[in-house]
Enzyme design. Structure first.
Site, PDB file in Angstrom:
ATOM      1  N   CYS A 134       0.715  -1.183  -0.028  1.00  0.00           N
ATOM      2  CA  CYS A 134      -0.020  -0.013  -0.043  1.00  0.00           C
ATOM      3  C   CYS A 134       0.906   1.251   0.038  1.00  0.00           C
ATOM      4  O   CYS A 134       1.366   1.672   1.257  1.00  0.00           O
ATOM      5  CB  CYS A 134      -0.983   0.101   1.148  1.00  0.00           C
ATOM      6  SG  CYS A 134      -1.731   1.581   1.109  1.00  0.00           S
ATOM      7  N   CYS A 137      -0.319   4.118   2.081  1.00  0.00           N
ATOM      8  CA  CYS A 137      -0.308   4.072   3.399  1.00  0.00           C
ATOM      9  C   CYS A 137       1.064   4.226   3.978  1.00  0.00           C
ATOM     10  O   CYS A 137       1.456   4.779   5.009  1.00  0.00           O
ATOM     11  CB  CYS A 137      -0.456   2.654   3.825  1.00  0.00           C
ATOM     12  SG  CYS A 137      -1.991   1.666   3.391  1.00  0.00           S
ATOM     13  N   ASP A 138       2.163   3.665   3.034  1.00  0.00           N
ATOM     14  CA  ASP A 138       3.385   3.756   3.467  1.00  0.00           C
ATOM     15  C   ASP A 138       4.509   4.551   2.825  1.00  0.00           C
ATOM     16  O   ASP A 138       5.578   4.651   3.223  1.00  0.00           O
ATOM     17  CB  ASP A 138       4.093   2.499   3.453  1.00  0.00           C
ATOM     18  CG  ASP A 138       3.363   1.376   4.353  1.00  0.00           C
ATOM     19  OD1 ASP A 138       2.672   1.818   5.438  1.00  0.00           O
ATOM     20  OD2 ASP A 138       3.075   0.289   4.023  1.00  0.00           O
TER      21      ASP A 138
END
Ligand code: NDP
Length: 309
Positions: A134, A137-138
């Site tokens: 992701c 997300c990261d």
């Protein structure tokens, strides 16, 4: 044993929309949110294509709003994961977290899908230490660093573009000599100066040390290998529907998606309905998931009227 008219498994756009409709139809739905409360959407940041939000909406806000909307109409929303199901008899019997049993006259499965990994031991080893599925997300952790994205579909292009605005350099590791992605996404990727596409390459090993990922060893189609130095390794090679629990009972397609009727949410067992990404290999959008959740609630309502006193 607790008995409900409608049990909904899954707390993404499909599950919550089903809950809103079921609650408004007086079905007193019980919802278990599953492993990822809010669903896959919560792994992204801003959602720009959900109708009604001209400036986009934060994904967590959108899901909190859906959850609250369902609650306001009386849906009982709880944390928990279905660990066993018995669908050979009605009411259906569902076990939550291996301990709590529930009987349900109708079941709506909206368990979604999960990101796919390559299955390499080295990838597993560095999960959370440089390996991620992701980017939104990261990606933040890779500002001004070098990363690689595996895959050649729309998701991979989207993730590479997102990362290219943060990272110094982005490699795309594509196993064929063409993208699968739409032309518009391909063009965007190819126009980015800091994205380099490595065609005809498969990942042999993710390289790293005690601090995490340091590189990847790629195997070219011609049999030669190529080592690249990277700090982050992002997978974007598709998704697997969360349907394994239902495989002994329901008809699934060859990729594991629950088969539903044309223009309905009916599965191969009357009274069991499926909505969202667990039954949709094609559109996989929040808005289509929400729409299919609505269909499932309407189908459940009709089923209850016709089959349950
Ligand atoms: P896709 O199935 O479309 O693409 C998967 C990509 O990963 C392909 O390039 C595939 O290669 C590659 N791949 C699969 N397995 C491996 C492997 N083991 N090793 C290396 N590469 C692998 O998945 P997406 O998640 O990209 O998209 C799913 C759906 O969602 C699509 O319909 C897409 O259009 C849609 N979508 C739309 C978006 C948008 O419109 N903005 C954004 C994101 C998704 P190969 O081509 O060789 O099979």
């Amino acid at each position: 044993m607790e008995h409900v008219k409608t049990l909904i498994l899954g707390g993404g756009p499909a599950g919550f929309t089903a809950a809103i409709y079921a609650a408004r139809a007086n079905l007193s739905p019980l919802v278990y949110e599953g492993i990822q409360p809010g669903g896959q959407l919560t792994t992204t940041t801003i959602v720009e294509n959900f109708p009604g939000w001209p400036d986009g909406v934060d994904a967590n806000t959108l899901m909190d709003n859906m959850r609250n909307q369902a609650r306001n109409f009386g849906a009982d929303i709880r944390q928990g994961v279905a660990t066993a199901v018995e669908l050979g008899r009605r009411p259906f019997r569902i076990t939550i977290d291996a301990e709590k049993e529930i009987e349900a006259d109708t079941l709506i499965i909206a368990t979604g899908a999960q990101a796919r990994y390559l299955g390499l031991p080295s990838e597993e080893k560095f999960k959370g230490a440089g390996v991620s599925a992701c980017a939104t997300c990261d990606g933040f952790f890779y500002r001004k660093r070098t990363v690689a994205v595996v895959g050649g579909g729309d998701t991979a292009c989207e993730e590479a573009l997102y990362l290219s605005s943060l990272a110094k350099k982005v490699y795309m590791i594509v196993r064929r000599d063409v993208f699968r992605a739409s032309k518009v996404m391909q063009n965007k990727v190819l126009a980015k100066e800091n994205i380099e596409v490595l065609w005809n390459c498969n990942t042999q090993e993710v390289l790293g040390d005690e601090n995490g990922v340091t590189g990847a060893r790629l195997l070219r189609k011609d049999g030669t290998t190529l080592d690249i130095a990277i700090d982050g390794f992002f997978l974007a090679i598709g998704h697997t529907p969360a349907s394994a629990l239902f495989a002994p009972w329901l008809k699934l397609d060859e990729a594991g998606y629950i088969v539903t009727g044309a223009k309905s949410s009916e599965t191969s067992i009357p009274g069991v309905f499926a909505a969202g990404d667990v039954q949709d290999p094609r559109y996989r959008q929040a808005v289509t998931a929400a729409a299919s959740g609505c269909m499932a609630a309407r189908d459940a309502e009709k089923f209850l009227l016709e089959n349950v006193n």
